[in-house]
Design a protein around this motif. Sequence first.
Motif, PDB file in Angstrom:
ATOM      1  N   PRO A 118       0.815  -1.232   0.000  1.00  0.00           N
ATOM      2  CA  PRO A 118       0.000   0.000   0.000  1.00  0.00           C
ATOM      3  C   PRO A 118       0.837   1.265   0.000  1.00  0.00           C
ATOM      4  CG  PRO A 118      -0.082  -1.113   2.139  1.00  0.00           C
ATOM      5  CD  PRO A 118       0.601  -2.051   1.197  1.00  0.00           C
ATOM      6  N   ASP A 119       2.089   1.164   0.433  1.00  0.00           N
ATOM      7  CA  ASP A 119       2.947   2.344   0.432  1.00  0.00           C
ATOM      8  C   ASP A 119       3.230   2.844  -0.984  1.00  0.00           C
ATOM      9  OD1 ASP A 119       4.333  -0.153   0.234  1.00  0.00           O
ATOM     10  OD2 ASP A 119       6.226   0.947   0.334  1.00  0.00           O
ATOM     11  N   VAL A 120       3.177   1.923  -1.969  1.00  0.00           N
ATOM     12  CA  VAL A 120       3.388   2.318  -3.357  1.00  0.00           C
ATOM     13  C   VAL A 120       2.287   3.268  -3.805  1.00  0.00           C
ATOM     14  CG1 VAL A 120       3.485   1.497  -5.746  1.00  0.00           C
ATOM     15  CG2 VAL A 120       4.649   0.219  -3.948  1.00  0.00           C
ATOM     16  N   VAL A 121       1.036   2.946  -3.440  1.00  0.00           N
ATOM     17  CA  VAL A 121      -0.091   3.803  -3.802  1.00  0.00           C
ATOM     18  C   VAL A 121       0.019   5.150  -3.106  1.00  0.00           C
ATOM     19  CG1 VAL A 121      -2.593   4.040  -3.686  1.00  0.00           C
ATOM     20  CG2 VAL A 121      -1.589   1.838  -4.288  1.00  0.00           C
ATOM     21  N   ARG A 122       0.385   5.130  -1.834  1.00  0.00           N
ATOM     22  CA  ARG A 122       0.510   6.386  -1.092  1.00  0.00           C
ATOM     23  C   ARG A 122       1.596   7.276  -1.712  1.00  0.00           C
ATOM     24  NH1 ARG A 122      -0.363   2.924   3.491  1.00  0.00           N
ATOM     25  NH2 ARG A 122       1.897   2.715   3.774  1.00  0.00           N
ATOM     26  N   LYS A 123       2.720   6.661  -2.054  1.00  0.00           N
ATOM     27  CA  LYS A 123       3.815   7.420  -2.659  1.00  0.00           C
ATOM     28  C   LYS A 123       3.414   7.971  -4.023  1.00  0.00           C
ATOM     29  CE  LYS A 123       8.691   6.978  -3.962  1.00  0.00           C
ATOM     30  NZ  LYS A 123       9.866   6.062  -4.035  1.00  0.00           N
ATOM     31  N   LEU A 124       2.658   7.156  -4.788  1.00  0.00           N
ATOM     32  CA  LEU A 124       2.216   7.591  -6.112  1.00  0.00           C
ATOM     33  C   LEU A 124       1.249   8.761  -5.984  1.00  0.00           C
ATOM     34  CD1 LEU A 124       2.604   6.758  -9.103  1.00  0.00           C
ATOM     35  CD2 LEU A 124       0.601   5.281  -8.871  1.00  0.00           C
ATOM     36  N   ARG A 125       0.376   8.698  -4.987  1.00  0.00           N
ATOM     37  CA  ARG A 125      -0.611   9.763  -4.790  1.00  0.00           C
ATOM     38  C   ARG A 125       0.061  11.058  -4.330  1.00  0.00           C
ATOM     39  NH1 ARG A 125      -3.940   7.052  -1.784  1.00  0.00           N
ATOM     40  NH2 ARG A 125      -5.410   6.510  -3.439  1.00  0.00           N
ATOM     41  N   ARG A 126       1.153  10.946  -3.586  1.00  0.00           N
ATOM     42  CA  ARG A 126       1.851  12.138  -3.098  1.00  0.00           C
ATOM     43  C   ARG A 126       2.789  12.731  -4.145  1.00  0.00           C
ATOM     44  NH1 ARG A 126       2.786   8.912   1.667  1.00  0.00           N
ATOM     45  NH2 ARG A 126       4.949   8.635   0.923  1.00  0.00           N
ATOM     46  N   GLY A 127       2.918  12.079  -5.273  1.00  0.00           N
ATOM     47  CA  GLY A 127       3.814  12.580  -6.308  1.00  0.00           C
ATOM     48  C   GLY A 127       5.241  12.131  -6.106  1.00  0.00           C
ATOM     49  N   GLY A 128       5.424  10.928  -5.552  1.00  0.00           N
ATOM     50  CA  GLY A 128       6.756  10.404  -5.286  1.00  0.00           C
ATOM     51  C   GLY A 128       7.552  10.101  -6.548  1.00  0.00           C
ATOM     52  N   TRP A 129       6.867   9.945  -7.670  1.00  0.00           N
ATOM     53  CA  TRP A 129       7.549   9.738  -8.958  1.00  0.00           C
ATOM     54  C   TRP A 129       7.217  10.897  -9.885  1.00  0.00           C
ATOM     55  CZ3 TRP A 129       5.519   5.398  -6.454  1.00  0.00           C
ATOM     56  CH2 TRP A 129       6.433   4.361  -6.185  1.00  0.00           C
ATOM     57  N   SER A 130       8.175  11.390 -10.575  1.00  0.00           N
ATOM     58  CA  SER A 130       7.932  12.472 -11.539  1.00  0.00           C
ATOM     59  C   SER A 130       7.208  11.919 -12.760  1.00  0.00           C
ATOM     60  CB  SER A 130       9.264  13.096 -11.982  1.00  0.00           C
ATOM     61  OG  SER A 130       9.941  13.650 -10.884  1.00  0.00           O
ATOM     62  N   TRP A 188      -8.740  -1.271 -18.708  1.00  0.00           N
ATOM     63  CA  TRP A 188      -7.676  -1.550 -19.672  1.00  0.00           C
ATOM     64  C   TRP A 188      -6.308  -1.542 -18.999  1.00  0.00           C
ATOM     65  CZ3 TRP A 188      -9.922   2.647 -23.444  1.00  0.00           C
ATOM     66  CH2 TRP A 188     -11.101   2.144 -24.031  1.00  0.00           C
ATOM     67  N   LEU A 189      -6.094  -0.577 -18.111  1.00  0.00           N
ATOM     68  CA  LEU A 189      -4.802  -0.494 -17.430  1.00  0.00           C
ATOM     69  C   LEU A 189      -4.541  -1.725 -16.557  1.00  0.00           C
ATOM     70  CD1 LEU A 189      -4.727   3.281 -16.399  1.00  0.00           C
ATOM     71  CD2 LEU A 189      -3.247   2.158 -18.071  1.00  0.00           C
ATOM     72  N   ILE A 190      -5.572  -2.181 -15.864  1.00  0.00           N
ATOM     73  CA  ILE A 190      -5.399  -3.347 -14.999  1.00  0.00           C
ATOM     74  C   ILE A 190      -5.005  -4.578 -15.818  1.00  0.00           C
ATOM     75  CG2 ILE A 190      -6.681  -4.982 -13.534  1.00  0.00           C
ATOM     76  CD1 ILE A 190      -8.141  -2.623 -12.334  1.00  0.00           C
ATOM     77  N   LEU A 196       1.894  -1.405 -12.772  1.00  0.00           N
ATOM     78  CA  LEU A 196       2.043  -1.881 -11.390  1.00  0.00           C
ATOM     79  C   LEU A 196       0.991  -1.261 -10.473  1.00  0.00           C
ATOM     80  CD1 LEU A 196       5.935  -1.742 -11.013  1.00  0.00           C
ATOM     81  CD2 LEU A 196       4.500  -3.674 -11.709  1.00  0.00           C
ATOM     82  N   ALA A 197       0.620  -0.018 -10.741  1.00  0.00           N
ATOM     83  CA  ALA A 197      -0.360   0.655  -9.890  1.00  0.00           C
ATOM     84  C   ALA A 197      -0.825   1.920 -10.593  1.00  0.00           C
ATOM     85  CB  ALA A 197       0.252   1.000  -8.533  1.00  0.00           C
ATOM     86  N   PHE A 198      -1.981   2.438 -10.143  1.00  0.00           N
ATOM     87  CA  PHE A 198      -2.405   3.767 -10.597  1.00  0.00           C
ATOM     88  C   PHE A 198      -3.307   4.382  -9.539  1.00  0.00           C
ATOM     89  CE2 PHE A 198      -5.546   0.945 -12.775  1.00  0.00           C
ATOM     90  CZ  PHE A 198      -6.715   1.410 -12.203  1.00  0.00           C
ATOM     91  N   VAL A 199      -3.345   5.714  -9.546  1.00  0.00           N
ATOM     92  CA  VAL A 199      -4.195   6.463  -8.613  1.00  0.00           C
ATOM     93  C   VAL A 199      -4.823   7.621  -9.373  1.00  0.00           C
ATOM     94  CG1 VAL A 199      -2.794   5.879  -6.586  1.00  0.00           C
ATOM     95  CG2 VAL A 199      -2.293   7.973  -7.875  1.00  0.00           C
ATOM     96  N   GLN A 200      -5.880   8.174  -8.791  1.00  0.00           N
ATOM     97  CA  GLN A 200      -6.459   9.379  -9.369  1.00  0.00           C
ATOM     98  C   GLN A 200      -5.460  10.518  -9.211  1.00  0.00           C
ATOM     99  OE1 GLN A 200     -10.718  10.371  -8.674  1.00  0.00           O
ATOM    100  NE2 GLN A 200      -9.902  12.240  -7.726  1.00  0.00           N
ATOM    101  N   GLY A 209     -10.309  13.612 -13.505  1.00  0.00           N
ATOM    102  CA  GLY A 209     -10.309  13.394 -14.955  1.00  0.00           C
ATOM    103  C   GLY A 209      -9.030  12.728 -15.472  1.00  0.00           C
ATOM    104  N   ALA A 210      -8.170  12.280 -14.554  1.00  0.00           N
ATOM    105  CA  ALA A 210      -6.896  11.691 -15.004  1.00  0.00           C
ATOM    106  C   ALA A 210      -6.410  10.666 -14.003  1.00  0.00           C
ATOM    107  CB  ALA A 210      -5.848  12.785 -15.218  1.00  0.00           C
ATOM    108  N   LEU A 211      -5.512   9.810 -14.465  1.00  0.00           N
ATOM    109  CA  LEU A 211      -4.885   8.810 -13.617  1.00  0.00           C
ATOM    110  C   LEU A 211      -3.370   8.940 -13.729  1.00  0.00           C
ATOM    111  CD1 LEU A 211      -7.017   5.656 -14.590  1.00  0.00           C
ATOM    112  CD2 LEU A 211      -7.161   6.963 -12.448  1.00  0.00           C
ATOM    113  N   VAL A 212      -2.700   8.747 -12.592  1.00  0.00           N
ATOM    114  CA  VAL A 212      -1.240   8.684 -12.590  1.00  0.00           C
ATOM    115  C   VAL A 212      -0.873   7.199 -12.501  1.00  0.00           C
ATOM    116  CG1 VAL A 212       0.882   9.336 -11.403  1.00  0.00           C
ATOM    117  CG2 VAL A 212      -1.033  10.939 -11.513  1.00  0.00           C
ATOM    118  N   VAL A 213      -0.083   6.737 -13.441  1.00  0.00           N
ATOM    119  CA  VAL A 213       0.173   5.299 -13.618  1.00  0.00           C
ATOM    120  C   VAL A 213       1.646   5.003 -13.377  1.00  0.00           C
ATOM    121  CG1 VAL A 213      -0.056   3.335 -15.180  1.00  0.00           C
ATOM    122  CG2 VAL A 213      -1.658   5.254 -15.345  1.00  0.00           C
ATOM    123  N   LEU A 214       1.911   3.943 -12.596  1.00  0.00           N
ATOM    124  CA  LEU A 214       3.275   3.476 -12.349  1.00  0.00           C
ATOM    125  C   LEU A 214       3.517   2.235 -13.190  1.00  0.00           C
ATOM    126  CD1 LEU A 214       5.910   3.770 -10.685  1.00  0.00           C
ATOM    127  CD2 LEU A 214       4.903   2.170  -9.020  1.00  0.00           C
TER     128      LEU A 214
END
Length: 217
Positions: A118-130, A188-190, A196-200, A209-214
């Motif tokens: 779950p930390d991957v989702v939290r990091k993705l939501r916080r903008g941990g990856w550019s 489709w992404l799943i 690996l993961a995505f968040v709003q 209106g968008a998803l951030v995808v890892l």
Amino acid sequence: MKTPALKSLQDLKAVKRDIEARAKLEKEQEAARIAAAVKAKAEKELFSRAVGPVKALPARHLPGHKAALPVTQAAPIPVQQQRDELAVMREAISDEFDVETLLDTDEALSFRRPGMGPDVVRKLRRGGWSIQGQLDLHGLRSEDAREALAHFIRDAQKVGWRCVRVVHGKGLGSPGKTPVLKGKVQSWLIQKQEVLAFVQARPAEGGAGALVVLLEG
């Protein structure tokens, strides 16, 4: 020894008939021999015309000679071709896929593949990856959007992008103000193993209106 003299005309006629019969038989036999020779010659000429000119076999084709057959190697299959074919197979994403059971039950319905914490989702939501790339699906029909998404994910993998944004829109211009593409894009992404993961997205990045995808590295 003297030949007995012919005693009558009748005997003379009998001898004449015998001579004529023998001459006729010999004539018929000679005619038969000539006919057989003519037939044999005609058949030989017919065979020659059918076969055509005949040449002697080269020494390498004579009995006892072993032919050296060239070894033909199969043409190698380009590695990139194999990768592209595999990519096409992996792009076979369906609209019938049941996405609801795989989404996290948060308000944004995020997704993380089994094995991802779950930390991957939290990091993705916080903008941990550019965010390294973006795909905007606004105005596209469902089939066109699906194809565009498949190509985008494949191209992102080729250039080594790890984090991308996919804009599906909020559906404000759709009948009933419903985001038609949102659920489809999630599904489709799943189905893409590279995801690996995505968040709003955060409000500044498109919000609902968008998803951030890892993507896998």
